[in-house]
Design a protein around this motif. Sequence first.
Motif, short mmCIF file in Angstrom:
data_model
loop_
_atom_site.label_atom_id
_atom_site.label_comp_id
_atom_site.label_asym_id
_atom_site.label_seq_id
_atom_site.Cartn_x
_atom_site.Cartn_y
_atom_site.Cartn_z
N HIS A 29 0.89 -1.24 0.23
CA HIS A 29 0.16 0.13 0.14
C HIS A 29 0.78 1.22 -0.25
O HIS A 29 0.57 2.23 -0.37
CB HIS A 29 -0.84 0.14 1.18
CG HIS A 29 -1.94 -0.95 1.20
ND1 HIS A 29 -2.88 -1.34 0.32
CD2 HIS A 29 -2.23 -2.22 2.11
CE1 HIS A 29 -3.60 -2.32 0.54
NE2 HIS A 29 -3.06 -2.78 1.73
N TYR A 30 2.13 1.14 0.59
CA TYR A 30 2.94 2.36 0.77
C TYR A 30 4.03 2.31 -0.46
O TYR A 30 4.39 3.57 -0.77
CB TYR A 30 3.72 2.21 1.98
CG TYR A 30 2.62 2.34 3.39
CD1 TYR A 30 2.17 3.75 3.54
CD2 TYR A 30 2.31 1.34 3.90
CE1 TYR A 30 1.54 4.03 4.45
CE2 TYR A 30 1.52 1.59 5.13
CZ TYR A 30 1.19 2.84 5.32
OH TYR A 30 0.24 3.07 6.28
N PHE A 31 4.52 1.50 -0.80
CA PHE A 31 5.61 1.33 -1.78
C PHE A 31 5.35 0.10 -2.75
O PHE A 31 5.63 -1.17 -2.24
CB PHE A 31 6.87 1.30 -0.97
CG PHE A 31 8.16 1.64 -1.92
CD1 PHE A 31 8.29 2.84 -2.32
CD2 PHE A 31 8.95 0.66 -2.32
CE1 PHE A 31 9.48 3.14 -3.07
CE2 PHE A 31 10.24 1.09 -2.97
CZ PHE A 31 10.50 2.19 -3.19
N ASP A 32 4.91 0.49 -3.98
CA ASP A 32 4.49 -0.74 -4.65
C ASP A 32 5.53 -1.55 -5.62
O ASP A 32 5.32 -2.16 -6.29
CB ASP A 32 3.24 -0.39 -5.49
CG ASP A 32 3.52 0.96 -6.35
OD1 ASP A 32 4.59 1.68 -6.30
OD2 ASP A 32 2.90 1.26 -7.50
N HIS A 33 6.80 -1.04 -5.31
CA HIS A 33 7.77 -1.46 -6.21
C HIS A 33 8.70 -2.30 -5.37
O HIS A 33 9.70 -2.79 -5.83
CB HIS A 33 8.97 -0.26 -6.53
CG HIS A 33 8.25 0.87 -7.27
ND1 HIS A 33 7.84 0.73 -8.55
CD2 HIS A 33 7.87 2.26 -6.77
CE1 HIS A 33 7.48 1.79 -8.75
NE2 HIS A 33 7.39 2.83 -7.76
N VAL A 34 8.11 -3.02 -4.29
CA VAL A 34 8.75 -4.31 -3.72
C VAL A 34 8.87 -5.44 -4.70
O VAL A 34 7.63 -5.51 -5.14
CB VAL A 34 8.08 -4.34 -2.14
CG1 VAL A 34 8.36 -5.70 -1.55
CG2 VAL A 34 8.04 -3.02 -1.45
N THR A 35 9.92 -5.96 -4.72
CA THR A 35 9.84 -7.17 -5.64
C THR A 35 9.65 -8.70 -5.09
O THR A 35 8.98 -9.17 -5.30
CB THR A 35 11.32 -7.25 -6.30
OG1 THR A 35 12.35 -7.15 -5.47
CG2 THR A 35 11.33 -5.95 -7.32
N ASP A 36 10.40 -8.76 -3.87
CA ASP A 36 10.52 -9.86 -3.29
C ASP A 36 11.03 -9.87 -1.88
O ASP A 36 11.60 -8.76 -1.38
CB ASP A 36 11.25 -10.95 -3.85
CG ASP A 36 12.62 -10.86 -3.75
OD1 ASP A 36 13.25 -9.49 -3.83
OD2 ASP A 36 13.62 -11.69 -3.62
N GLY A 37 10.69 -10.80 -0.96
CA GLY A 37 10.91 -10.83 0.35
C GLY A 37 11.24 -12.26 1.17
O GLY A 37 10.64 -13.28 0.47
N HIS A 38 11.97 -12.15 2.13
CA HIS A 38 12.19 -13.46 2.88
C HIS A 38 12.11 -13.40 4.13
O HIS A 38 12.66 -12.44 4.88
CB HIS A 38 13.58 -13.96 2.36
CG HIS A 38 14.06 -15.18 3.16
ND1 HIS A 38 13.79 -16.44 2.60
CD2 HIS A 38 14.62 -15.43 4.35
CE1 HIS A 38 14.19 -17.40 3.26
NE2 HIS A 38 14.82 -16.85 4.31
#
Length: 113
Positions: A29-38
């Motif tokens: 919702h805040y930052f839509d450029h997040v690609t992946d996470g662990h």
Amino acid sequence: MQLTITGQHLDLTDALKSFVTEKLGRVDHYFDHVTDGHVVLKYMAHEKLPNSAEVTVHAPGRTFHAESEDQDMYAAIDLLADKLEAQVRSHKEKLTDRRNNHQAPLAAAAETD
């Protein structure tokens, strides 16, 4: 956002996975450029706060990392999501402030002419 969830000394249930996905989904919702996470969820029986959660999220040009510990795993995940959300919100505010600061001198110069 593509999330990878790992459990150490812990059985990952579907409820736990969906809770993590729901809580960390707020970052989009805040930052839509997040690609992946662990996400790593740990249970350490010998510690005072036995449940630990940590996340590393990658975005173009930036990596966010947060850790939290609590007696309850769900509370640890909730704290983790709040910390990550604060980091992403702060980063986004910095980006928008820089953009606005570059436009402000131009607007001030146009008013004085």
